[in-house]
Design a protein around this motif. Structure first.
Motif, short mmCIF file in Angstrom:
data_model
loop_
_atom_site.label_atom_id
_atom_site.label_comp_id
_atom_site.label_asym_id
_atom_site.label_seq_id
_atom_site.Cartn_x
_atom_site.Cartn_y
_atom_site.Cartn_z
N VAL A 123 45.00 52.90 20.56
CA VAL A 123 46.16 52.99 22.36
C VAL A 123 47.06 54.23 21.96
N TRP A 131 46.41 51.36 16.25
CA TRP A 131 47.45 52.79 16.49
C TRP A 131 46.91 53.77 17.59
N MET A 162 52.46 47.77 21.46
CA MET A 162 50.90 47.85 21.15
C MET A 162 50.26 47.72 21.50
#
Length: 174
Positions: free
Chosen positions: A26, A23, A96
């Motif tokens: 990204v 996370w 993602m």
């Protein structure tokens, strides 16, 4: 790179840490997943814990993609719609793919795994997601079979002078 997709994996500390790292990676690469760079995994963790709580309560599912070394490189959460008149479709959140894999087919394979996971939920006929205008996500989702069904102009504020549309996408599972 070969990526293996797994719906509803066991939640382990390694999985939690892997999703947090993904996370942050990204987000820091400019991905439209709820944070603006720079962001550290510790800042992502509270949002992840909310998703994991929904999973533990049976309100959400997870599709995770891992590379050959077992590293988390892709995710998508599927959330049940709690509205009694809309229980026939699922929300798709936090899609993602690690920046190093983008443009190499992993995203399309993730979205196919998401659709397949949704088809295993009794009564589900469609998927719904939103994406940020100007991010390049809309053409990607269209290539995966989704169609744009709504748009709220300027609903997302990235900076004082940078407003983006919030685009709603829909996929009939058929």
């Amino acid at each position: 790179m070969d990526v293996h997709f797994d719906p509803d994996p066991s939640v382990t500390p390694e999985l939690r840490d892997g999703i947090c790292a993904l996370w942050a990676d990204v987000s820091n690469a400019g991905g439209a997943v709820g944070f603006l760079p720079p962001v550290a995994p510790e800042q992502v963790r509270p949002d992840l814990l909310r998703h994991l709580t929904a999973m533990a309560e049976g309100r959400a599912r997870l599709v995770v993609g891992r590379d050959g070394d077992g590293r988390v490189v892709a995710t998508a959460f599927l959330t049940l719609n709690g509205h009694r008149l809309m229980t026939h479709w699922l929300w798709v959140y936090t899609v993602m793919v690690h920046p190093s894999l983008q443009g190499r087919g992993a995203g399309r394979r993730l979205m196919a795994a998401v659709a397949e996971a949704a088809r295993t939920v009794e009564g589900i006929t469609a998927l719904r997601l939103t994406c940020r205008g100007g991010s390049g996500a809309r053409p990607f989702y269209e290539a995966c079979g989704y169609k744009e069904v709504g748009r709220v102009p300027g609903a997302i504020r990235l900076a004082e002078d940078d407003y983006r549309d919030d685009i709603t996408m829909w996929l009939e599972l058929g």
